[in-house]
Design a protein around this motif. Structure first.
Motif, PDB file in Angstrom:
ATOM      1  N   UNK A 128      12.459 -58.706   4.029  1.00  0.00           N
ATOM      2  CA  UNK A 128      12.824 -59.255   5.338  1.00  0.00           C
ATOM      3  C   UNK A 128      14.290 -58.953   5.652  1.00  0.00           C
ATOM      4  N   UNK A 129      15.157 -58.992   4.621  1.00  0.00           N
ATOM      5  CA  UNK A 129      16.547 -58.571   4.839  1.00  0.00           C
ATOM      6  C   UNK A 129      16.566 -57.096   5.237  1.00  0.00           C
ATOM      7  N   UNK A 130      15.738 -56.301   4.568  1.00  0.00           N
ATOM      8  CA  UNK A 130      15.661 -54.869   4.885  1.00  0.00           C
ATOM      9  C   UNK A 130      15.233 -54.636   6.321  1.00  0.00           C
ATOM     10  N   UNK A 131      14.267 -55.393   6.793  1.00  0.00           N
ATOM     11  CA  UNK A 131      13.791 -55.153   8.162  1.00  0.00           C
ATOM     12  C   UNK A 131      14.804 -55.615   9.205  1.00  0.00           C
ATOM     13  N   UNK A 132      15.687 -56.520   8.819  1.00  0.00           N
ATOM     14  CA  UNK A 132      16.745 -56.969   9.739  1.00  0.00           C
ATOM     15  C   UNK A 132      17.998 -56.087   9.642  1.00  0.00           C
ATOM     16  N   UNK A 177       1.978 -56.136   5.951  1.00  0.00           N
ATOM     17  CA  UNK A 177       1.971 -54.689   6.202  1.00  0.00           C
ATOM     18  C   UNK A 177       3.087 -54.333   7.171  1.00  0.00           C
ATOM     19  N   UNK A 178       3.265 -55.165   8.202  1.00  0.00           N
ATOM     20  CA  UNK A 178       4.325 -54.915   9.177  1.00  0.00           C
ATOM     21  C   UNK A 178       5.693 -55.118   8.543  1.00  0.00           C
ATOM     22  N   UNK A 179       5.833 -56.169   7.732  1.00  0.00           N
ATOM     23  CA  UNK A 179       7.118 -56.426   7.067  1.00  0.00           C
ATOM     24  C   UNK A 179       7.550 -55.214   6.244  1.00  0.00           C
ATOM     25  N   UNK A 180       6.618 -54.695   5.455  1.00  0.00           N
ATOM     26  CA  UNK A 180       6.947 -53.556   4.584  1.00  0.00           C
ATOM     27  C   UNK A 180       7.256 -52.317   5.419  1.00  0.00           C
ATOM     28  N   UNK A 181       6.456 -52.096   6.459  1.00  0.00           N
ATOM     29  CA  UNK A 181       6.675 -50.909   7.298  1.00  0.00           C
ATOM     30  C   UNK A 181       8.022 -50.993   8.026  1.00  0.00           C
ATOM     31  N   UNK A 182       8.368 -52.197   8.495  1.00  0.00           N
ATOM     32  CA  UNK A 182       9.661 -52.369   9.173  1.00  0.00           C
ATOM     33  C   UNK A 182      10.814 -52.059   8.222  1.00  0.00           C
ATOM     34  N   UNK A 183      10.670 -52.461   6.966  1.00  0.00           N
ATOM     35  CA  UNK A 183      11.760 -52.303   6.008  1.00  0.00           C
ATOM     36  C   UNK A 183      11.859 -50.874   5.469  1.00  0.00           C
ATOM     37  N   UNK A 184      10.736 -50.151   5.439  1.00  0.00           N
ATOM     38  CA  UNK A 184      10.699 -48.839   4.768  1.00  0.00           C
ATOM     39  C   UNK A 184      11.280 -47.730   5.663  1.00  0.00           C
ATOM     40  N   UNK A 214      19.926 -62.078  -2.841  1.00  0.00           N
ATOM     41  CA  UNK A 214      19.165 -60.878  -3.202  1.00  0.00           C
ATOM     42  C   UNK A 214      19.640 -59.726  -2.338  1.00  0.00           C
ATOM     43  N   UNK A 215      19.805 -58.551  -2.940  1.00  0.00           N
ATOM     44  CA  UNK A 215      20.109 -57.360  -2.141  1.00  0.00           C
ATOM     45  C   UNK A 215      18.881 -57.012  -1.298  1.00  0.00           C
ATOM     46  N   UNK A 216      19.110 -56.537  -0.097  1.00  0.00           N
ATOM     47  CA  UNK A 216      18.006 -56.099   0.762  1.00  0.00           C
ATOM     48  C   UNK A 216      17.247 -54.959   0.096  1.00  0.00           C
ATOM     49  N   UNK A 217      15.956 -54.891   0.354  1.00  0.00           N
ATOM     50  CA  UNK A 217      15.149 -53.762  -0.123  1.00  0.00           C
ATOM     51  C   UNK A 217      14.698 -52.934   1.074  1.00  0.00           C
ATOM     52  N   UNK A 218      14.984 -51.633   0.999  1.00  0.00           N
ATOM     53  CA  UNK A 218      14.444 -50.687   1.984  1.00  0.00           C
ATOM     54  C   UNK A 218      13.742 -49.576   1.209  1.00  0.00           C
ATOM     55  N   UNK A 219      12.419 -49.704   1.020  1.00  0.00           N
ATOM     56  CA  UNK A 219      11.700 -48.668   0.256  1.00  0.00           C
ATOM     57  C   UNK A 219      11.828 -47.301   0.936  1.00  0.00           C
ATOM     58  N   UNK A 220      11.859 -46.238   0.123  1.00  0.00           N
ATOM     59  CA  UNK A 220      11.823 -44.894   0.714  1.00  0.00           C
ATOM     60  C   UNK A 220      10.499 -44.701   1.449  1.00  0.00           C
ATOM     61  N   UNK A 221       9.419 -45.135   0.813  1.00  0.00           N
ATOM     62  CA  UNK A 221       8.084 -44.941   1.384  1.00  0.00           C
ATOM     63  C   UNK A 221       7.255 -46.215   1.201  1.00  0.00           C
ATOM     64  N   UNK A 222       6.577 -46.638   2.257  1.00  0.00           N
ATOM     65  CA  UNK A 222       5.562 -47.688   2.146  1.00  0.00           C
ATOM     66  C   UNK A 222       4.201 -47.018   2.288  1.00  0.00           C
ATOM     67  N   UNK A 223       3.309 -47.318   1.352  1.00  0.00           N
ATOM     68  CA  UNK A 223       1.963 -46.738   1.378  1.00  0.00           C
ATOM     69  C   UNK A 223       0.981 -47.880   1.624  1.00  0.00           C
ATOM     70  N   UNK A 224       0.298 -47.812   2.765  1.00  0.00           N
ATOM     71  CA  UNK A 224      -0.489 -48.948   3.252  1.00  0.00           C
ATOM     72  C   UNK A 224      -1.933 -48.511   3.474  1.00  0.00           C
ATOM     73  N   UNK A 225      -2.875 -49.420   3.210  1.00  0.00           N
ATOM     74  CA  UNK A 225      -4.254 -49.156   3.620  1.00  0.00           C
ATOM     75  C   UNK A 225      -4.707 -50.253   4.577  1.00  0.00           C
TER      76      UNK A 225
END
Lengths: 283, 240
Positions: free
Chosen positions: A111-115, A185-192, A156-167
């Motif tokens: 959530x920090x990553x998506x913000x 799914x949206x949270x991860x996609x927003x952050x990635x 916690x440090x923000x997390x911004x994944x290089x890639x989110x893989x979603x089904x």
């Protein structure tokens, strides 16, 4: 705006570079099992896996196939089919670096990553061995506490994944993805930085055309590429669309306990046949 | 005993939930899930129950993060935790035995315990296996501590421990468990032998109370139906 690409599953996973930070979501919500099998076929190496917030079949498979260098997780298991054998073995042997987390820490950091924030505070966790073993987490005194009160809080440090893989259940032909109530799914996609999606089906209907469907949709602004993968979560479930294939997960849980049997499993169920044939093979 | 062990455990957990407004139950927890549904039935549906992993008996619509956001605000009154190891100070270990990180045995991981244990007022510790390998003097890894120093924000924590052999209460001031009752078929000595940590007990330890006919009818009727969707194998085994 970027154009969402439509690819095959094997093409899709060429967009996952070796050594990247890869996020995948927990079983039965959005487990990208078929994409993970394709990743193993392509021979991906050195992944830094983030499970959101827990891992199951696809995580254990990736770890067992030597695709993973480190894993950040709140737990990896096969639920009622027992512990995740390949994960357990890799942690014990030191083959992968383990960063134990707790579920809300994974969500909060994303959530920090998506913000676009550098960090986020979280209650709890203090004094646990989870916190003690995370030198990337910090504790500060709450600057808003009443005068004189000490109120330590975990950061916690923000997390911004290089890639989110979603089904997901479905996408439309414009690249919008139906997430329904599985909003992580949206949270991860927003952050990635890059989001790759497999779906059960691609529909003609524009999911953004009505407020009712748009409310449960991840818009194509966040979606880099989509591939159709029917039964793509199999052998785990996908929301209320289909449940777990218990017989297959039992077979997997047994095979994954033994090095040779796991190798045979990879040959039979990962390296070769498409998913429909695999379902028949255990039916 | 006139009922199955699972039914006894369900009926022993439910009274601890009677005052709750909102109970959440984690994944792979059929007995706690059934106990929460029994408490809900007995409250005439005043209590809200959310079973994680269930799509029908679940009111969350904002993804997996919602339960933790609600807990942080104090909107969840009860939750269940277990552990591969639990010690006499109610520390729980869901990570493994031996020296971390390359533990001798590796379990799944801490899941939400390192957060919910601090923030949910009524945490019920539940572990069916009651043996010295589970109930140890000191856990090898603290996924979540039973107690925190006073400067740590903590509104939640352990209330009781229910096992396949006995029920204990937990006193957060003393930091100790007290044996409350022993299940039919076991003696106080059995409990002492199967528990690796020290605990307190009264001079006379009663036997755990078996469910009455009305409670058993609820467990075998509406409760069984409400958890069958999420736990079909458990429901078939216990309520066949």
């Amino acid at each position: 705006m970027q154009q969402t690409k439509f690819l095959s599953v094997d093409e899709l996973v060429t967009m996952v570079p070796d050594d990247c930070n890869l996020a995948i979501i927990k079983d039965d919500s959005s487990a990208p099992s078929e994409a993970v099998r394709a990743l193993i076929r392509r021979g991906v190496k050195g992944l830094h896996l983030l499970t959101v917030p827990t891992g199951g079949y696809p995580s254990d498979l990736l770890i067992g196939a030597d695709c993973v260098a480190s894993v950040e997780t709140s737990g990896v298991s096969l639920a009622e089919f027992g512990p995740a054998p390949r994960f357990g073995k890799a942690v014990k042997s030191g083959k992968i670096v383990i960063r134990d987390a707790t579920c809300p820490a994974v969500y909060a950091a994303l959530q920090a990553g998506e913000k676009g924030l550098p960090f986020i505070p979280l209650r709890g966790v203090l004094g646990s061995d989870v916190a003690k073993n995370r030198d990337d987490w910090k504790v500060i005194d709450n600057p808003f506490a009443k005068d004189g009160d000490s109120d330590p809080v975990l950061l916690l440090a923000a997390i911004r994944p290089d890639v989110a893989l979603i089904h997901a259940e479905k996408a439309d032909r414009f690249g919008n993805v139906w997430v329904g109530r599985e909003k992580e799914m949206a949270t991860v996609a927003h952050a990635a930085h890059c989001t790759l999606v497999t779906v059960e089906e691609i529909v003609d209907e524009d999911l953004m055309a009505s407020t009712t469907t748009a409310a449960g949709t991840l818009s194509n602004m966040y979606v880099d590429a989509i591939a159709q993968a029917k039964n793509g979560a199999w052998p785990v479930g996908l929301g209320d669309l289909y449940g777990r294939d218990g017989a297959h997960l039992q077979l997997y849980a047994a095979a994954a306990r033994d090095d040779d049997a796991f190798e045979d499993y990879l040959q039979q169920f990962v390296m070769t046949a498409p998913v429909a044939d695999k379902i028949k093979a255990t039916a | 005993m006139t009922c199955k062990t699972e039914e006894l455990l369900i009926s022993l957990i439910a009274p601890h939930l009677a005052e709750c407004r909102h109970i959440c139950v984690g994944v792979s927890s059929p007995i706690p899930g059934a106990a929460a549904q029994l408490a809900r039935c007995k409250s005439n549906d005043r209590i809200v129950v959310n079973l994680l992993g269930d799509f029908r008996h679940n009111s969350f619509t904002s993804g997996g993060q919602e339960i933790f956001d609600m807990a942080g605000q104090g909107r969840i009154d009860a939750f269940f935790l277990g552990g591969g190891q639990i010690d006499g100070q109610a520390n729980i270990n869901l990570v493994g035995t031996g020296t971390y990180p390359q533990t001798d045995v590796r379990w799944s991981g801490s899941f939400g315990s390192a957060y919910l244990y601090y923030l949910v007022p009524n945490v019920i510790l539940f572990r069916e296996e009651h043996s010295p390998r589970v109930f140890v003097p000191k856990v090898d890894f603290v996924s979540a501590p039973g107690l925190s120093p006073p400067e740590h924000h903590r509104v939640g924590g352990p209330k009781c421990l229910i096992t396949g052999k006995a029920e204990f209460s937990f006193d957060p001031i003393a930091g100790r468990f007290t044996l409350v009752s022993v299940h039919p078929g076991y003696t106080v000595d059995d409990i002492v032998q199967s528990t690796g940590f020290d605990f307190d007990m009264p001079d006379d330890v009663p036997q755990s109370k078996e469910p009455d006919a009305e409670t058993l009818a609820l467990i075998r009727g509406p409760v069984a139906e409400q958890i069958r969707g999420l736990y079909p194998v458990f429901a078939d085994k216990v309520f066949a």
